[in-house]
Design a protein around this motif. Structure first.
Motif, PDB file in Angstrom:
ATOM      1  N   SER A 156       0.800  -1.230   0.000  1.00 33.59           N
ATOM      2  CA  SER A 156       0.000   0.000   0.000  1.00 33.59           C
ATOM      3  C   SER A 156       0.824   1.266   0.000  1.00 33.59           C
ATOM      4  O   SER A 156       0.505   2.244  -0.670  1.00 33.59           O
ATOM      5  CB  SER A 156      -0.903   0.027   1.227  1.00 33.59           C
ATOM      6  OG  SER A 156      -1.967  -0.825   1.022  1.00 33.59           O
TER       7      SER A 156
ATOM      8  N   LEU B  55     -12.768  -2.935  -4.122  1.00 33.26           N
ATOM      9  CA  LEU B  55     -11.533  -3.067  -3.356  1.00 33.26           C
ATOM     10  C   LEU B  55     -10.978  -1.676  -3.085  1.00 33.26           C
ATOM     11  O   LEU B  55     -10.924  -0.825  -3.969  1.00 33.26           O
ATOM     12  CB  LEU B  55     -10.503  -3.891  -4.127  1.00 33.26           C
ATOM     13  CG  LEU B  55     -10.864  -5.361  -4.286  1.00 33.26           C
ATOM     14  CD1 LEU B  55      -9.753  -6.102  -5.020  1.00 33.26           C
ATOM     15  CD2 LEU B  55     -11.101  -5.997  -2.925  1.00 33.26           C
ATOM     16  N   TYR B  56     -10.558  -1.475  -1.833  1.00 33.13           N
ATOM     17  CA  TYR B  56     -10.132  -0.159  -1.384  1.00 33.13           C
ATOM     18  C   TYR B  56      -9.106   0.449  -2.337  1.00 33.13           C
ATOM     19  O   TYR B  56      -9.256   1.559  -2.853  1.00 33.13           O
ATOM     20  CB  TYR B  56      -9.514  -0.306   0.020  1.00 33.13           C
ATOM     21  CG  TYR B  56      -9.646   0.909   0.909  1.00 33.13           C
ATOM     22  CD1 TYR B  56      -9.532   2.182   0.378  1.00 33.13           C
ATOM     23  CD2 TYR B  56      -9.844   0.771   2.279  1.00 33.13           C
ATOM     24  CE1 TYR B  56      -9.630   3.292   1.191  1.00 33.13           C
ATOM     25  CE2 TYR B  56      -9.953   1.870   3.103  1.00 33.13           C
ATOM     26  CZ  TYR B  56      -9.847   3.140   2.553  1.00 33.13           C
ATOM     27  OH  TYR B  56      -9.947   4.231   3.367  1.00 33.13           O
ATOM     28  N   LYS B  57      -8.043  -0.329  -2.598  1.00 32.94           N
ATOM     29  CA  LYS B  57      -6.947   0.248  -3.371  1.00 32.94           C
ATOM     30  C   LYS B  57      -7.304   0.449  -4.840  1.00 32.94           C
ATOM     31  O   LYS B  57      -6.808   1.362  -5.487  1.00 32.94           O
ATOM     32  CB  LYS B  57      -5.698  -0.625  -3.245  1.00 32.94           C
ATOM     33  CG  LYS B  57      -5.024  -0.465  -1.905  1.00 32.94           C
ATOM     34  CD  LYS B  57      -3.814  -1.331  -1.795  1.00 32.94           C
ATOM     35  CE  LYS B  57      -2.732  -0.883  -2.756  1.00 32.94           C
ATOM     36  NZ  LYS B  57      -1.603  -1.828  -2.724  1.00 32.94           N
TER      37      LYS B  57
ATOM     38  N   ALA C  43      -5.684   3.079   3.534  1.00 38.86           N
ATOM     39  CA  ALA C  43      -6.017   1.761   2.991  1.00 38.86           C
ATOM     40  C   ALA C  43      -5.034   0.723   3.499  1.00 38.86           C
ATOM     41  O   ALA C  43      -5.408  -0.404   3.846  1.00 38.86           O
ATOM     42  CB  ALA C  43      -6.000   1.800   1.462  1.00 38.86           C
TER      43      ALA C  43
ATOM     44  N   ASP D  71      -5.861  -2.533   5.900  1.00 40.16           N
ATOM     45  CA  ASP D  71      -5.433  -3.871   5.520  1.00 40.16           C
ATOM     46  C   ASP D  71      -4.571  -4.486   6.618  1.00 40.16           C
ATOM     47  O   ASP D  71      -4.720  -5.646   6.994  1.00 40.16           O
ATOM     48  CB  ASP D  71      -4.654  -3.767   4.203  1.00 40.16           C
ATOM     49  CG  ASP D  71      -4.255  -5.126   3.668  1.00 40.16           C
ATOM     50  OD1 ASP D  71      -4.779  -6.133   4.194  1.00 40.16           O
ATOM     51  OD2 ASP D  71      -3.425  -5.183   2.751  1.00 40.16           O
TER      52      ASP D  71
ATOM     53  N   GLU E 141      -8.609  -6.182   6.138  1.00 41.32           N
ATOM     54  CA  GLU E 141      -9.690  -6.038   5.168  1.00 41.32           C
ATOM     55  C   GLU E 141      -9.254  -5.219   3.957  1.00 41.32           C
ATOM     56  O   GLU E 141      -8.559  -4.218   4.081  1.00 41.32           O
ATOM     57  CB  GLU E 141     -10.891  -5.335   5.831  1.00 41.32           C
ATOM     58  CG  GLU E 141     -11.609  -6.213   6.828  1.00 41.32           C
ATOM     59  CD  GLU E 141     -12.345  -7.398   6.192  1.00 41.32           C
ATOM     60  OE1 GLU E 141     -12.479  -7.412   4.955  1.00 41.32           O
ATOM     61  OE2 GLU E 141     -12.763  -8.298   6.937  1.00 41.32           O
ATOM     62  N   LYS E 142      -9.677  -5.663   2.775  1.00 42.05           N
ATOM     63  CA  LYS E 142      -9.363  -4.939   1.552  1.00 42.05           C
ATOM     64  C   LYS E 142     -10.616  -4.447   0.844  1.00 42.05           C
ATOM     65  O   LYS E 142     -10.555  -3.596  -0.018  1.00 42.05           O
ATOM     66  CB  LYS E 142      -8.598  -5.847   0.580  1.00 42.05           C
ATOM     67  CG  LYS E 142      -7.199  -6.239   1.040  1.00 42.05           C
ATOM     68  CD  LYS E 142      -6.533  -7.066  -0.047  1.00 42.05           C
ATOM     69  CE  LYS E 142      -5.032  -7.215   0.175  1.00 42.05           C
ATOM     70  NZ  LYS E 142      -4.701  -8.107   1.291  1.00 42.05           N
ATOM     71  N   ASP E 143     -11.763  -5.017   1.184  1.00 42.42           N
ATOM     72  CA  ASP E 143     -12.978  -4.747   0.420  1.00 42.42           C
ATOM     73  C   ASP E 143     -13.855  -3.751   1.178  1.00 42.42           C
ATOM     74  O   ASP E 143     -14.367  -4.064   2.259  1.00 42.42           O
ATOM     75  CB  ASP E 143     -13.730  -6.069   0.202  1.00 42.42           C
ATOM     76  CG  ASP E 143     -14.821  -5.920  -0.837  1.00 42.42           C
ATOM     77  OD1 ASP E 143     -15.295  -4.790  -1.035  1.00 42.42           O
ATOM     78  OD2 ASP E 143     -15.187  -6.939  -1.445  1.00 42.42           O
TER      79      ASP E 143
END
Lengths: 803, 121, 140
Positions: free
Chosen positions: A241, A300-302, A346, A350, A355-357
């Motif tokens: 990230s 997805l966050y990223k 983000a 993570d 968590e990524k979503d």
């Protein structure tokens, strides 16, 4: 400036040791250096804002006129601050984030290596120097994206980024060279103008202007992930990230924007219809809209952040093209703050919650309040919520005002800006609000807790700076943005720049549109299920003919093409190689004869030939023919011996006693070796059919005939005087004088003195051949019972040893 | 002599290349030896040929005792120096190839190059 | 090959050939010869020994590991080139010194090219013998 680059370069090399010995303090230790350098740059803000740049020149190869020139002006300062200060924050963050990774030292070396290249890129004044740093950022970025190289998507993402930006970079190199020579034409400098600060006026009138624009923009648009090349940026999210925060939002992807801004004063035509402006507005507006739209379909966050970054990069390119350098500079600075902050958040989500979503998570605020506050501030800034006194709001107001002032394009550009703005509001809610305050679909995978201070420092500071930017702009925002904007514009602004948020608190069309965009964005957030369903047909279309798909097709075609050409040209058959080589050489001869229209003249001064020569020549000729026909191995050895000794006699007769002696000795030793192995060699066998043999004979005979003609033709040519006259003079002085070789045998002197470096190389070749023979015969491993896979490994190593 | 030498060089190149195009590994080795001789003789023509294309037995490039230079014509020493090292290198290559042939024959059991193509698994 | 003729011939020829090879090596700067020819000649002397008796006896006579000899030769040749650096000349430039020796009228001339040629001699000898001995041992 050069000192700062040197410090960072050394730090990059030293990073693995620092990591080993500093332990958990590594982040603090490493971050101190860029922080100090950043502080130095910050101390230059007042003088640069007053128009005083800094120039440093290092004479690298003065004999060739190669100088390394670095220049610090407003634009360079803006980027240098981003690179060093955000870099310091990211290093601090990384010290904790990467803790426990087994290759942490390597990671820091790459990251600081990237920082060095990026800083060099924005400070370089010389075009070639700029290109070198440009490529270095591509390479270090490749290493960082592919850092988790045990994952397939990391590798493919890294390769994709390298291919797209690397190919663009090559086009750009060509463009920069054309640019330098075109500038040389205009300025009357032979050899081109290579320093960007010395580029002359009126480049847009040059005949090569379209090429310059097309090639340079190819590099800039790929690097800055513009439509339709944007697809590499989301793939690059396979990186950790903080790499995404640093490279793929704050710095590297802005390199293209930087170069566009840097060359804008020289390449702009001054009208919106010009080639340069038109392309920038077209690509920028398309990227802004497509990027924001695609982001709305991500969860997805990223990836949300990646696509929204694509959109932001489009905004920057578009604003420069529209002739609003102040808005572009204001946006670049604001974007670095809110997007850098969100990427780091983000990473925290993570790292601390697993968590990524973002569609799944919510209500993390209670567990991580500081992170949540930072994310909320950054989100509001990114959305540019009306009347919220944050950096993003100011930048957005300036952007909408620019859109409303775009002449004939006003309606189209304003509509696109508002649409992209609405999508951006939605993305801001999804990334800055939803994970912390929204409804949670389920519990987070890890037990969520607040991040430790080194990871919080950078995002919190960035979020707070967003407020300072808009409330107390005189502190840093106004001077930096003004200096950068004036550098992009290529002259001072008429009116003072207003970056204080309250200046924009008035009832106006711009504010109304901004409010409208916010409402639409909020609307999409609440109806997001419906939105995804409504847009899925377009997504399907993108999967079939989208740019990412095109890239896949291109790569597949490349692989298949190279496979096909390898099968034809490099099929592993020696005979085919020899034949191709011969045909090619014969073709070149034929072409040369066709071009000159005549056969080369052959000397006519043929002298009488003695009896001994006749005997020697005839014995060589007969032996050469017999050697190809014999079936007996021993007889062939004898025939080869005849040729060898006859050649030696020829050397001896015609003034080459040394070569003759060597030939005699070698011939004897060859016979010895043949005698040793001859009965261990396979018998002569005829494998080819008659037709093949006849074809080969024809080809070989033709080539032999050509060589014979070549000898005759070459004998009567004198292209330059032979060097042997010099050897004769320099060989034997009265006394050794340090200049001469001091010997009487010219051949030997050439070998051991005049051309002794050659001889040394030949000795090395001999040594390698001996080692080759030795390993072939002595080091044989017993392969029996070993699986094929392991054998392959062995053989690779052996090949490496012999090569 | 120059005409004869040119003819013999052409002939040597032809037989060398013909042998190198055979599928038998041993014959390839013989081709390599022959092409070494052809190349050496090709370089040799530069040493012994005069500028008008004629060829004569010139004295070697040796300075007489008590002199500081060679007076009059002499054979160009540079091509001979090149030939000298080329001979030694060609020897090493020949020896290496012979060993390779022997070793490959031992391992693969054939000397047909077309059948060896499939052996580099 | 256990030929009595070969063995007898080898006994006489080996020292003669070796002596000749050294003469050719050292005189090579002024008359035809030099490190390449000398090395090849010395190699054939040892090859003769190995054929007349066996490789083991030839190796014993040499006393030196062949690949080490190659390394030594390469090192000598390279080191001879460094002398010129000390006087500011380019790498491998020849330097000559005149050394007066008791009992001789003329001083003896020693130069770095001689050292280089000795390196050539040792390398060639080592390479050729490595090839011949390796092959012969495998055949035996």
């Amino acid at each position: 400036m050069m000192l700062s680059l040197a410090i960072l370069a050394l730090l990059s090399v030293a990073a693995p040791w620092v990591c080993r010995y500093a332990g958990p303090a590594r982040g603090v230790v490493l971050a101190a250096f860029p922080l100090g350098i950043g502080a130095w740059f910050a101390s230059k803000i007042p003088s640069v804002a007053d128009g005083g740049g800094i120039v440093e020149t290092f004479a690298w190869l003065p004999e060739l006129g190669l100088e390394l020139t670095f220049r610090l002006d407003g634009l360079g300062l803006l980027f240098a601050l981003l690179v060093t200060l955000i870099g310091a924050g990211v290093l601090l963050y990384a010290g904790t984030y990467m803790q426990g990774h087994h290759q942490i030292g390597r990671f820091f070396a790459y990251l600081i290596g990237f920082m060095t290249s990026m800083l060099g890129l924005v400070l370089a004044d010389n075009l070639i120097l700029l290109f070198i740093f440009w490529e270095l950022t591509s390479i270090t970025s490749y290493l960082l994206i592919g850092f988790n190289h045990d994952k397939k998507e990391s590798r493919s993402g890294a390769l994709q980024a390298l291919m797209v930006t690397g190919l663009g970079g090559l086009a750009m190199l060509a463009g920069l060279v054309v640019l330098a020579f075109a500038a040389g034409d205009l300025a009357g400098v032979a050899g081109g103008v290579w320093n960007m600060s010395e580029l002359p006026e009126g480049l847009s009138g040059h005949a090569h202007y379209p090429w310059i624009v097309a090639l340079v923009l190819a590099g800039c648009l790929t690097k800055s992930a513009q439509f339709p090349f944007y697809f590499w940026l989301p793939s690059a999210m396979a990186a950790p990230s903080l790499v995404s925060a640093y490279l793929h939002s704050s710095t590297m992807v802005k390199a293209g924007v930087y170069l566009i801004a840097r060359l804008h004063p020289n390449l702009a035509t001054g009208t919106a219809e010009g080639l340069w402006e038109g392309l920038l507005i077209g690509f920028g507006a398309a990227t802004m809209f497509v990027g924001a739209y695609l982001a709305t379909r991500q969860t997805l966050y990223k990836r949300l952040l990646a696509y929204s970054t694509v959109s932001s990069l489009g905004v920057m390119v578009m604003l420069i093209g529209m002739g609003h350098p102040d808005a572009a500079a204001a946006y670049i600075l604001a974007h670095a703050m809110f997007k850098g902050c969100l990427f780091l958040v983000a990473g925290i989500v993570d790292h601390e919650a697993g968590e990524k979503d973002v569609a799944e998570i919510g209500r993390l605020f209670r567990a991580m309040p500081a992170t949540g506050m930072a994310a909320l501030l950054a989100g509001i800034s990114m959305a540019g919520v009306p009347l919220a006194p944050l950096a993003g709001f100011v930048a957005k107001e300036k952007m909408i005002k620019a859109g409303l002032d775009a002449g004939p394009l006003t309606a189209l550009l304003t509509a696109l800006i508002i649409a992209a703005g609405s999508f951006t509001v939605f993305i801001a809610i999804m990334t800055g609000f939803k994970p912390f305050f929204g409804k949670a679909q389920r519990e987070p995978k890890k037990h969520a807790h607040e991040a430790p201070w080194p990871m919080l420092a950078a995002p919190v500071i960035l979020a707070v700076l967003g407020i300072v930017y808009a409330l107390v702009p005189a502190l840093f925002a106004t001077p930096v943005v003004t200096a950068a904007g004036e550098a992009i514009k290529g002259g001072p602004f008429e009116a003072a720049l207003r970056l204080d948020a309250f200046y924009y608190y008035e009832i106006s069309l711009a504010l109304g549109l901004s409010l409208l965009a916010t409402l639409i964005g909020v609307g999409i957030y609440f109806g997001r299920g419906l939105w995804v369903k409504a847009t899925s047909p377009f997504a399907k279309l993108d999967g079939v003919v989208g740019p990412a798909r095109m890239y896949d097709y291109a790569m597949l075609g490349l692989t298949k093409g190279s496979w096909a050409q390898t099968r034809v040209l490099q099929n592993g058959s020696l005979q085919v190689y020899i034949k191709m080589t011969l045909v090619a050489i014969l073709g070149m001869f034929a072409w040369a004869i066709w071009r000159t229209g005549a056969l080369p003249s052959v000397g006519t001064n043929f002298e009488r030939t003695g009896l001994l020569e006749w005997v020697l020549i005839i014995s060589i000729a007969v032996s050469a023919i017999v050697a190809t026909r014999l079936g007996s191995r021993l007889a062939t050895v004898a025939v080869l011996g005849v040729i060898g000794y006859a050649v030696a006699v020829v050397f001896a007769l015609y003034g080459g006693p040394d070569a003759a002696m060597t030939q005699f000795a070698v011939e004897t030793l060859i016979v010895v070796i043949f005698v040793l192995v001859v009965y261990h060699l396979p018998r002569f066998a005829v494998y080819s059919g008659l037709a093949v043999r006849m074809m080969d004979l024809l080809l070989a005979a033709t080539f032999g005939g050509v060589m014979a003609c070549l000898v005759l033709a070459a004998g009567s040519q004198e292209l330059f005087a032979p060097i042997s006259a010099y050897f004769n003079e320099a060989a034997m002085p009265e006394t050794p004088d340090g200049q001469s070789a001091y010997g009487r045998n010219l051949v030997n002197i050439i070998l051991v003195d005049f051309r002794s470096v050659d001889t040394l190389g030949e000795l090395v070749v001999l040594g390698i051949a001996a080692i080759g023979v030795y390993t072939l015969m002595k080091l044989r491993d017993d392969h029996e019972g070993t699986p094929v896979a392991e054998r392959e490994g062995d053989e690779d190593e052996r090949e490496g040893g012999n090569a | 002599m120059s005409l004869l030498l040119a003819a013999i060089i052409g002939m040597l190149f032809a037989s060398a290349l013909y042998m190198m195009m055979r599928r038998s590994f041993v014959k390839l080795t013989i081709g390599l030896i022959l092409i070494g001789h052809s190349a050496n003789l090709l370089i040799f023509t530069c040493a012994a040929t005069r500028r008008d294309g004629s060829m004569e037995r010139l004295p070697p490039g040796l300075i007489e005792e008590g002199q500081t230079r060679i007076e009059g014509e002499f054979a160009d020493p540079l091509p001979f120096a090149l030939i000298l090292t080329a001979i030694v290198i060609a020897f090493a290559i020949t020896a290496f190839t012979l060993v390779l042939v022997k070793r490959a024959y031992q391992e693969v059991g054939t000397d047909d190059l077309d059948n060896m193509r499939t052996t580099d698994r | 090959m256990n030929s009595l003729v070969l063995q007898t011939a080898s006994r006489f020829l080996l020292p003669l050939l070796l002596l000749l090879s050294v003469v050719i090596l050292l005189r090579g700067h002024n008359t035809p010869g030099g490190g390449f020819v000398g090395g090849l000649l010395a190699a054939s002397a040892f090859a003769l020994q190995a054929m007349a008796f066996d490789v083991e006896s030839a190796r014993r006579m040499l006393r030196v590991n062949l690949l080490a000899m190659v390394g030594l030769g390469l090192t000598l040749a390279l080191v001879s080139g460094f002398f010129s650096l000390s006087v500011g000349g380019p790498l491998l430039k020849g330097l000559w010194f005149e050394v007066p020796v008791l009992g001789f009228d003329d001083p003896i001339k020693i130069g770095t090219p001689v050292l280089f040629d000795i390196g050539v001699y040792l390398t060639v000898l080592g390479v050729v013998l490595t090839m011949i001995f390796t092959l012969q041992e495998v055949v035996e």
